[in-house]
Design an enzyme around this catalytic site. Sequence first.
Site, PDB file in Angstrom:
ATOM      1  N   TYR A  77      61.455  51.175  39.240  1.00  9.14           N
ATOM      2  CA  TYR A  77      60.346  51.641  38.389  1.00  9.14           C
ATOM      3  C   TYR A  77      60.890  52.445  37.206  1.00  9.14           C
ATOM      4  O   TYR A  77      60.523  52.219  36.056  1.00  9.14           O
ATOM      5  CB  TYR A  77      59.407  52.489  39.240  1.00  9.14           C
ATOM      6  CG  TYR A  77      58.181  53.015  38.545  1.00  9.14           C
ATOM      7  CD1 TYR A  77      57.033  52.240  38.428  1.00  9.14           C
ATOM      8  CD2 TYR A  77      58.149  54.313  38.022  1.00  9.14           C
ATOM      9  CE1 TYR A  77      55.887  52.730  37.809  1.00  9.14           C
ATOM     10  CE2 TYR A  77      57.018  54.811  37.403  1.00  9.14           C
ATOM     11  CZ  TYR A  77      55.883  54.020  37.298  1.00  9.14           C
ATOM     12  OH  TYR A  77      54.757  54.516  36.682  1.00  9.14           O
ATOM     13  N   SER A 137      56.115  55.979  31.277  1.00 12.53           N
ATOM     14  CA  SER A 137      55.909  57.031  32.282  1.00 12.53           C
ATOM     15  C   SER A 137      56.815  58.193  31.903  1.00 12.53           C
ATOM     16  O   SER A 137      57.803  58.013  31.185  1.00 12.53           O
ATOM     17  CB  SER A 137      56.320  56.504  33.661  1.00 12.53           C
ATOM     18  OG  SER A 137      56.393  57.573  34.591  1.00 12.53           O
TER      19      SER A 137
HETATM   20  N1  NAD Z   1      49.030  57.153  37.947  1.00 14.59           N
HETATM   21  C1  NAD Z   1      50.198  57.682  37.634  1.00 14.59           C
HETATM   22  O1  NAD Z   1      50.601  58.724  38.175  1.00 14.59           O
HETATM   23  C2  NAD Z   1      51.071  57.029  36.595  1.00 14.59           C
HETATM   24  C3  NAD Z   1      52.154  57.766  36.091  1.00 14.59           C
HETATM   25  C4  NAD Z   1      52.968  57.204  35.116  1.00 14.59           C
HETATM   26  C5  NAD Z   1      52.711  55.918  34.673  1.00 14.59           C
HETATM   27  N2  NAD Z   1      51.675  55.219  35.191  1.00 14.59           N
HETATM   28  C6  NAD Z   1      51.464  53.856  34.696  1.00 14.59           C
HETATM   29  O2  NAD Z   1      50.141  53.710  34.248  1.00 14.59           O
HETATM   30  C7  NAD Z   1      49.787  52.332  34.304  1.00 14.59           C
HETATM   31  C8  NAD Z   1      48.411  52.216  34.929  1.00 14.59           C
HETATM   32  O3  NAD Z   1      48.488  52.656  36.262  1.00 14.59           O
HETATM   33  P1  NAD Z   1      47.294  53.395  37.015  1.00 14.59           P
HETATM   34  O4  NAD Z   1      47.794  54.710  37.413  1.00 14.59           O
HETATM   35  O5  NAD Z   1      46.054  53.293  36.238  1.00 14.59           O
HETATM   36  O6  NAD Z   1      47.256  52.512  38.353  1.00 14.59           O
HETATM   37  P2  NAD Z   1      46.189  51.477  38.924  1.00 14.59           P
HETATM   38  O7  NAD Z   1      46.850  50.860  40.096  1.00 14.59           O
HETATM   39  O8  NAD Z   1      44.882  52.158  39.108  1.00 14.59           O
HETATM   40  O9  NAD Z   1      46.034  50.389  37.767  1.00 14.59           O
HETATM   41  C9  NAD Z   1      46.999  49.399  37.512  1.00 14.59           C
HETATM   42  C10 NAD Z   1      46.277  48.068  37.331  1.00 14.59           C
HETATM   43  O10 NAD Z   1      47.247  47.090  36.912  1.00 14.59           O
HETATM   44  C11 NAD Z   1      46.918  45.878  37.563  1.00 14.59           C
HETATM   45  N3  NAD Z   1      48.114  45.032  37.646  1.00 14.59           N
HETATM   46  C12 NAD Z   1      49.228  45.247  38.390  1.00 14.59           C
HETATM   47  N4  NAD Z   1      50.094  44.238  38.224  1.00 14.59           N
HETATM   48  C13 NAD Z   1      49.526  43.370  37.348  1.00 14.59           C
HETATM   49  C14 NAD Z   1      49.943  42.148  36.802  1.00 14.59           C
HETATM   50  N5  NAD Z   1      51.116  41.586  37.132  1.00 14.59           N
HETATM   51  N6  NAD Z   1      49.119  41.513  35.930  1.00 14.59           N
HETATM   52  C15 NAD Z   1      47.910  42.050  35.617  1.00 14.59           C
HETATM   53  N7  NAD Z   1      47.467  43.211  36.125  1.00 14.59           N
HETATM   54  C16 NAD Z   1      48.260  43.862  36.981  1.00 14.59           C
HETATM   55  C17 NAD Z   1      46.421  46.288  38.934  1.00 14.59           C
HETATM   56  O11 NAD Z   1      45.649  45.264  39.545  1.00 14.59           O
HETATM   57  C18 NAD Z   1      45.634  47.549  38.620  1.00 14.59           C
HETATM   58  O12 NAD Z   1      44.265  47.266  38.415  1.00 14.59           O
HETATM   59  C19 NAD Z   1      50.913  51.635  35.070  1.00 14.59           C
HETATM   60  O13 NAD Z   1      51.785  51.016  34.150  1.00 14.59           O
HETATM   61  C20 NAD Z   1      51.624  52.784  35.755  1.00 14.59           C
HETATM   62  O14 NAD Z   1      52.976  52.520  36.016  1.00 14.59           O
HETATM   63  C21 NAD Z   1      50.839  55.751  36.135  1.00 14.59           C
END
Ligand code: NAD
Length: 245
Positions: A155, A142
Amino acid sequence: MGKLQGKVAVITGGASGIGAATARLFVAEGAKVVLVDLNEAKGQAFEQELKAQGADALFIPANITSEDEVAAIFEQTIEAFGKVDVVFNNAGIGRVHPSHELDYAEWRNTVNVDLDGVFLVARESIREMLKAGGGTIVNTASMYGWVGSPGSAAYNAAKGGVVNLTRSLALEYAEQNIRVNALCPGFIDTPIIPEESKQALAAVTPMKRLGQADEMAKAVLFLASDDSSYMTGNSLIVDGGYTAQ
Ligand SMILES: NC(=O)c1ccc[n+]([C@@H]2O[C@H](COP(=O)([O-])OP(=O)(O)OC[C@H]3O[C@@H](n4cnc5c(N)ncnc54)[C@H](O)[C@@H]3O)[C@@H](O)[C@H]2O)c1
């Protein structure tokens, strides 16, 4: 020919958000995709959607914090598709909580998923890639792996850990033809961001909007494919200018 023609890609967190958008792009670029997620309903529905479009897709329900379940992901992938070329190590969770009120259990859970889980998936990926003679891993960190923010200590600590885990694994396996890079998203419009926060987060972003999941997918494709063939240990920040401030 697609940039991932004939490749097999495992995508954790593949049922939603950035993972799902990346699965769509990888399929369009010729990959067979393995979707890994805790959310069975979403994962199964997405597998069906991709298959209906003619894609080779397999959903594996698994928790990335379980050593056994992570090992099973790779066993089932090899059984179904014979190899693993690309791993998008992307599943994660995040909650905002003032640090002085943060339960140790919540700290542990966040670090367990966002750092330990990423390590477990990377370790198993590397075991397969060593046997196969190479591969590419993209870890989702991130922009909060680079800068701090109030209320997200667990986080941010975990994501900072992913940035340096990425460098360390890259150095360890560079000679074995395994490239390891990280994607560092800014604020992206996915279910992880509460609806009520979206406007405020867009306002503090220089480009004055949230990023879209498919804008992340393009960066992941770059890191996962030969387009980035001389890159390893890198963290690519894609954040609408946030960390330039
Ligand atoms: N959306 C943002 O603003 C943002 C910013 C920086 C980083 N991220 C990172 O991007 C990645 C994806 O997030 P996103 O934004 O697509 O969110 P999202 O919630 O849409 O997708 C995350 C997915 O991970 C799955 N998940 C969570 N814990 C799990 C586990 N223990 N085992 C298996 N699956 C699991 C969830 O069920 C979900 O489907 C994450 O690592 C998040 O921290 C997101």
